[in-house]
Every structure is written in C-alpha cells, then in structure tokens.
Design a protein around this motif. Structure first.
Motif, short mmCIF file in Angstrom:
data_model
loop_
_atom_site.label_atom_id
_atom_site.label_comp_id
_atom_site.label_asym_id
_atom_site.label_seq_id
_atom_site.Cartn_x
_atom_site.Cartn_y
_atom_site.Cartn_z
N GLU A 1 -0.72 3.39 -14.94
CA GLU A 1 -1.40 4.61 -14.52
C GLU A 1 -0.66 5.90 -14.85
O GLU A 1 -1.29 6.94 -15.00
CB GLU A 1 -1.65 4.56 -13.01
N ASP A 2 0.65 5.86 -14.90
CA ASP A 2 1.41 7.08 -15.10
C ASP A 2 2.68 6.77 -15.88
O ASP A 2 3.79 6.85 -15.35
CB ASP A 2 1.76 7.70 -13.74
N GLN B 1 2.18 -0.72 -11.95
CA GLN B 1 1.27 0.40 -11.69
C GLN B 1 1.73 1.66 -12.41
O GLN B 1 0.91 2.38 -12.99
CB GLN B 1 1.15 0.66 -10.19
N GLN C 1 0.83 -1.20 0.00
CA GLN C 1 0.00 0.00 0.00
C GLN C 1 0.87 1.26 0.00
O GLN C 1 0.56 2.23 -0.69
CB GLN C 1 -0.93 0.00 1.21
N SER D 1 2.16 2.20 -3.39
CA SER D 1 1.16 2.64 -4.36
C SER D 1 1.40 4.09 -4.75
O SER D 1 1.85 4.91 -3.94
CB SER D 1 -0.23 2.50 -3.74
N LEU D 2 1.09 4.42 -5.98
CA LEU D 2 1.23 5.80 -6.44
C LEU D 2 0.30 6.74 -5.69
O LEU D 2 0.53 7.95 -5.65
CB LEU D 2 0.94 5.89 -7.94
N ASP D 3 -0.75 6.21 -5.08
CA ASP D 3 -1.71 7.04 -4.34
C ASP D 3 -1.23 7.38 -2.93
O ASP D 3 -1.81 8.24 -2.28
CB ASP D 3 -3.06 6.32 -4.24
N ASP D 4 -0.21 6.70 -2.44
CA ASP D 4 0.27 6.91 -1.08
C ASP D 4 1.28 8.06 -1.07
O ASP D 4 2.10 8.18 -1.98
CB ASP D 4 0.92 5.64 -0.55
#
Length: 83
Positions: A47-48, A43, A12, A15-18
C-alpha cells in the motif's frame, strides 16, 4: 482469525489505517508476533512502498528471517511479488 483471536486487536493496531504509533504486546514465546510483523511489512510493500527497518539480534538472524519467513511470504503473495 479463529486460530489466533488474541492477535486481532494488535493486528488492527499495526494496520497503516490505525492512528497508533506504538503497539506493545506481551504474548508468549513462539506465538504470532513474527507473523504480525510480516503482515505489517507486506501491507507497507503493497500500500505504501517505502523503506522498512527490521531489527534482529544479529546478521545471521536477519538472513534467516529474510530467507525462511519474509522471502517465502513475498514469493507466494502476488501483490507483493509484483512490487
């Protein structure tokens, strides 16, 4: 994941969101560190899409990683193969 519950939090954090910038782990040898890295690379590709630098001890190790670990993952993941 039921097979690797100890990897849920590090995964987690990767993750790119963290908001984490640095993730330090001290797992046992031959555990799931490589898989966590491959998941992060996947990821980013999905996503990027951007340049990724993977550092390994030698060119030979880099070639083995690309051929045995990363390449097959990309080949069997439609979202990555499309990129």
């Amino acid at each position: 994941n039921n097979n690797s519950p100890h990897m849920v939090e590090p995964q987690q954090c990767l993750s790119l969101d963290d908001p984490c910038f640095l993730v330090a782990m001290r797992p046992s040898p031959q555990s799931t560190k490589t898989e966590a890295g491959i998941n992060l690379i996947g990821q980013v590709i999905h996503e990027d899409p951007s340049p990724i630098l993977v550092l390994l001890p030698s060119n030979d190790e880099a070639r083995k990683f690309a051929k045995i670990k990363l390449g097959p993952t990309i080949d069997v993941t439609p979202a990555l193969t499309a990129k």
